[in-house]
Design a protein around this motif. Sequence first.
Motif, PDB file in Angstrom:
ATOM      1  N   SER A 381     -10.242  -7.139 -14.120  1.00 12.52           N
ATOM      2  CA  SER A 381     -10.659  -6.194 -15.157  1.00 12.52           C
ATOM      3  C   SER A 381      -9.461  -5.480 -15.769  1.00 12.52           C
ATOM      4  N   SER A 382      -8.517  -5.076 -14.907  1.00 11.61           N
ATOM      5  CA  SER A 382      -7.320  -4.391 -15.396  1.00 11.61           C
ATOM      6  C   SER A 382      -6.455  -5.320 -16.236  1.00 11.61           C
ATOM      7  N   LEU A 385      -8.052  -5.785 -19.617  1.00 10.48           N
ATOM      8  CA  LEU A 385      -7.879  -4.630 -20.494  1.00 10.48           C
ATOM      9  C   LEU A 385      -6.485  -4.622 -21.116  1.00 10.48           C
ATOM     10  N   HIS A 426      -7.016  -0.409 -10.460  1.00  8.47           N
ATOM     11  CA  HIS A 426      -8.253  -0.407 -11.233  1.00  8.47           C
ATOM     12  C   HIS A 426      -7.946  -0.018 -12.680  1.00  8.47           C
ATOM     13  N   THR A 427      -8.943  -0.162 -13.521  1.00  8.68           N
ATOM     14  CA  THR A 427      -8.737   0.098 -14.951  1.00  8.68           C
ATOM     15  C   THR A 427      -8.395   1.555 -15.236  1.00  8.68           C
ATOM     16  N   ASP A 428      -8.982   2.491 -14.498  1.00  8.87           N
ATOM     17  CA  ASP A 428      -8.657   3.905 -14.756  1.00  8.87           C
ATOM     18  C   ASP A 428      -7.204   4.203 -14.386  1.00  8.87           C
ATOM     19  N   ASP A 469     -14.355   0.419 -12.449  1.00  8.17           N
ATOM     20  CA  ASP A 469     -14.105  -0.438 -13.613  1.00  8.17           C
ATOM     21  C   ASP A 469     -15.316  -0.470 -14.544  1.00  8.17           C
ATOM     22  N   PHE A 473     -15.234   0.668 -18.594  1.00  9.69           N
ATOM     23  CA  PHE A 473     -15.701  -0.182 -19.697  1.00  9.69           C
ATOM     24  C   PHE A 473     -16.844   0.495 -20.457  1.00  9.69           C
TER      25      PHE A 473
END
Length: 495
Positions: A381-382, A385, A426-428, A469, A473
């Motif tokens: 996911s990261s 992005l 992670h994405t954050d 994640d 999103f």
Amino acid sequence: MSRVGFDNGKYVALQSRNILERIDRFGGKLYLEFGGKLFDDYHASRVLPGFEPDSKVKMLLELRDEAEIVIAINANDIERSKVRGDLGITYDQDALRLIDAFTSIGLTVGSVVLTQFRSQTAALSFENRLKDLGVKVYRHYVIDGYPSDVERIVSPEGFGKNDYIETKRSLVVVTAPGPGSGKMATCLSQLYHEHRRGIKAGYAKFETFPIWNLTLNHPVNVAYEAATADLDDVNMIDPFHLDAYGETTVNYNRDVEIFPVLRAMFTLIYGECAYRSPTDMGVNMAGFCVSDDGECSRASRLEILRRYYSAMCTVRQGLCDQSVVNKLKLLMNRIGVFADERPVIASANAKAEATGNPAAALELPDGRIVTGKTSELLGASSALLLNALKVLGGINDDIHLLSPVIIEPIRKLKTANLGNHNPRLHTDEILIALSICAATNPTAQLALDQLSKLKGCEAHSSVIVSSVDSNVFRKLGVNLTCEPRYQTKKLYHKA
């Protein structure tokens, strides 16, 4: 990607005018049962491209001088700490959130009514909390024989034992944190009490879906059935409207089933019923504001697919019954919806198969597909992005937006100090790191500037992603789905 298929400006104006006309019809006071979400109606914005998530609030702001709001909440839901799936907060917390949200934009919240009240411990505690906060609270009780024993319901032993909710405005909007909160019963109880006091008042229902003047099998209406697949709701032709006017309209089973009871209640209260069908009760003008039927149909078909994948993941997580997935399969078969209508599904799964690890894919606004793979440093996911931001910003793929020098200390913090077994970012964490780098790196800032372009994009993951994640999103407005499998075969999976 998505084009506009719904005229939002026309909708706000037309809807406001129609409600004012309904108020006048009933002599100056209307109880309006407000279904669906007032704030953040993202389902409507997904299936009706151009519908703004806060359209209903804008409509109410047009009527702010006439309107006040009553929030209904089922005491049983408070007792069992029922949670709103989309927000992750309990219904009582959401009632407080709604009060804050309404008052912050200048709408009046008159009171909160606790329905199905049986002196539940948690409900009593919440009642006291509301009173301490200066909010008026009323109680509506369980009525034996509701809704079939009409004569008992419309009597001092029925609605008569409920508290009378003091209201001051001509339009009383009755809303709730979620379904089953007792909005309709609250409205009908108020009609009973108003009539006994000699006050003229009427009732109407505002539900965006199903849209009564679209066909039964229109993808927009089928998408509504998909959204409520975990309930017992099904769309159907309104037989009362067809019989009364010879016109085919769409309603849903609960309103059709309850209409004879409502008609009997209205007749007992007023001596006659103002409505000849469930469709008559509604004030929804959304169907008149569809400007591009093809675009709304396309968007709705994608929504049905998203609901299907979401349900499969929910079953995999043990939070949903397989019957929901089966119902969604039937809906897809009914109008011929197939997985290849979302190209990101095949792209994510192909990338996962090629790499032997979880992967993800995203479709950009211009139709290009970007993928992300699992690596030592980043989860899929990261990686997805970052890759999407690179493509949108015209940044060369060879350029590292985040160097290993930046990522490594974060990895060490996660594993050595915070006890996390997954060192990948992670994405954050990626976005925070990117924001820090942007202070001195113009390329990182260029990437951050692309975030708003992700809104409305379709994405898919080859595995169920973490809640972190998933939330990122969602906040970015990306429509993410996942395959119903986990990255590992462990029995316990941390959210």
